[in-house]
Design a protein around this motif. Sequence first.
Motif, mmCIF file in Angstrom:
data_model
loop_
_atom_site.group_PDB
_atom_site.id
_atom_site.type_symbol
_atom_site.label_atom_id
_atom_site.label_comp_id
_atom_site.label_asym_id
_atom_site.label_seq_id
_atom_site.Cartn_x
_atom_site.Cartn_y
_atom_site.Cartn_z
ATOM 1 N N PRO A 1 0.815 -1.224 0.000
ATOM 2 C CA PRO A 1 0.000 0.000 0.000
ATOM 3 C C PRO A 1 0.847 1.271 0.000
ATOM 4 C CG PRO A 1 -0.857 -1.585 1.582
ATOM 5 C CD PRO A 1 0.475 -2.094 1.149
ATOM 6 N N VAL A 2 1.970 1.254 0.723
ATOM 7 C CA VAL A 2 2.829 2.441 0.768
ATOM 8 C C VAL A 2 3.489 2.657 -0.586
ATOM 9 C CG1 VAL A 2 4.824 3.515 1.881
ATOM 10 C CG2 VAL A 2 3.175 2.211 3.247
ATOM 11 N N ARG A 3 3.913 1.578 -1.231
ATOM 12 C CA ARG A 3 4.492 1.702 -2.575
ATOM 13 C C ARG A 3 3.465 2.260 -3.551
ATOM 14 N NH1 ARG A 3 8.017 -3.822 -3.704
ATOM 15 N NH2 ARG A 3 9.894 -3.224 -2.502
ATOM 16 N N ALA A 4 2.231 1.776 -3.459
ATOM 17 C CA ALA A 4 1.186 2.274 -4.361
ATOM 18 C C ALA A 4 0.926 3.753 -4.111
ATOM 19 C CB ALA A 4 -0.094 1.463 -4.172
ATOM 20 N N TRP A 5 0.851 4.141 -2.830
ATOM 21 C CA TRP A 5 0.677 5.567 -2.508
ATOM 22 C C TRP A 5 1.820 6.394 -3.070
ATOM 23 C CZ3 TRP A 5 4.344 8.233 0.326
ATOM 24 C CH2 TRP A 5 4.036 9.585 0.562
ATOM 25 N N GLU A 6 3.035 5.917 -2.907
ATOM 26 C CA GLU A 6 4.195 6.674 -3.377
ATOM 27 C C GLU A 6 4.117 6.913 -4.883
ATOM 28 O OE1 GLU A 6 9.054 6.700 -2.799
ATOM 29 O OE2 GLU A 6 7.884 4.964 -2.175
ATOM 30 N N HIS A 7 3.736 5.878 -5.625
ATOM 31 C CA HIS A 7 3.586 6.002 -7.075
ATOM 32 C C HIS A 7 2.506 7.025 -7.411
ATOM 33 C CE1 HIS A 7 3.251 4.707 -11.299
ATOM 34 N NE2 HIS A 7 1.945 4.769 -11.107
ATOM 35 N N THR A 8 1.353 6.902 -6.764
ATOM 36 C CA THR A 8 0.225 7.782 -7.057
ATOM 37 C C THR A 8 0.513 9.215 -6.634
ATOM 38 O OG1 THR A 8 -1.350 5.955 -6.866
ATOM 39 C CG2 THR A 8 -2.224 8.174 -6.606
ATOM 40 N N ALA A 9 1.062 9.394 -5.428
ATOM 41 C CA ALA A 9 1.328 10.744 -4.930
ATOM 42 C C ALA A 9 2.401 11.445 -5.750
ATOM 43 C CB ALA A 9 1.738 10.686 -3.457
ATOM 44 N N THR A 10 3.391 10.694 -6.237
ATOM 45 C CA THR A 10 4.426 11.289 -7.087
ATOM 46 C C THR A 10 3.822 11.817 -8.378
ATOM 47 O OG1 THR A 10 6.198 9.914 -6.168
ATOM 48 C CG2 THR A 10 6.542 10.805 -8.378
ATOM 49 N N LEU A 11 2.933 11.038 -8.993
ATOM 50 C CA LEU A 11 2.267 11.506 -10.204
ATOM 51 C C LEU A 11 1.359 12.699 -9.913
ATOM 52 C CD1 LEU A 11 1.277 8.118 -11.909
ATOM 53 C CD2 LEU A 11 3.081 9.711 -12.629
ATOM 54 N N ALA A 12 0.636 12.641 -8.811
ATOM 55 C CA ALA A 12 -0.343 13.682 -8.493
ATOM 56 C C ALA A 12 0.304 15.023 -8.195
ATOM 57 C CB ALA A 12 -1.202 13.251 -7.309
ATOM 58 N N THR A 13 1.495 14.997 -7.576
ATOM 59 C CA THR A 13 2.132 16.237 -7.149
ATOM 60 C C THR A 13 3.266 16.692 -8.069
ATOM 61 O OG1 THR A 13 3.727 15.063 -5.747
ATOM 62 C CG2 THR A 13 1.618 15.700 -4.739
ATOM 63 N N GLY A 14 3.756 15.774 -8.906
ATOM 64 C CA GLY A 14 4.869 16.128 -9.781
ATOM 65 C C GLY A 14 6.215 16.146 -9.086
ATOM 66 N N ARG A 15 6.298 15.586 -7.892
ATOM 67 C CA ARG A 15 7.588 15.492 -7.202
ATOM 68 C C ARG A 15 7.733 14.126 -6.545
ATOM 69 N NH1 ARG A 15 7.767 15.722 -1.713
ATOM 70 N NH2 ARG A 15 5.993 16.582 -0.545
#
Length: 276
Positions: free
Chosen positions: A40-54
Amino acid sequence: MARLTLSALAWAVGGRIPRRLGDALARGLAPGLALLPLAPVRAWEHTATLATGRQMTRRDRTRLVEAWLRNTFWSFSLAGWSDEEILQTVDVAATDIAKLRDSLAGPGLVLALPHMGSWDFAGAWCARIGIKVVSVAERLPDGLYERFRAARDGMGMEIHPVDGPDLMRSLADAVRAGKIVCLLSDRDLSSRGLAVQWPGAGTVKVPAGPALLARRTGADLRVATTRFEGGRLSISVTDAIAPGDPTSMMQEAVGHFAEAVAASPSNWLMLRKLFL
């Protein structure tokens, strides 16, 4: 049977953990858990990186896990919190409270929320200031849905199953009765979602329900976001979204989600990949 036992144990134990102990456990466990290769943390990291651009950092991951644990502990124990404790734990501007009351005194109110902070706590807070809350939940297995609904009933919230008969009519009746209908809206649970653009990131599918309900009842559609700030919860409410077709209304809602996530990605408990 093992899953049922574990679920029952989690509710039984979690409901007895006081707020301060739960917060201490969240702070203490988060740094170590953030280092583990948790899916779940890996999935969040992938999604949050795309969502924020960082790129998310180790500090971001630690904060995410802390927020995840805090939300879990709070959700288990909320039914046992006193009214005073709930009211004293929330930070919300008087102008945002006025937005809620203005809509309720006028056309009615539908709130679209992302999976941020503690949306359950926001509902419990509304109930404590005299605002009745109605929401929708998945039918979780092993008796979890029934436990979830009973706990929310104890907090003053009315919960409908997402696959319940005549759901839209029941929610429309709730709006007309002067209740806030709160709907988690940053991911679609069906095959009928609307494809909209997450600013700067890509396409996501979100439910049409909030926009359809607002159009059906004439109610205001607003976005509410919550985020943990230390051991407190901050709640923000937007202006009403301009009436239009469901896609344009949900596109504007997602724009508000994106702003909130960019400001505090570790409070976004989107523990799965989101973008198409």
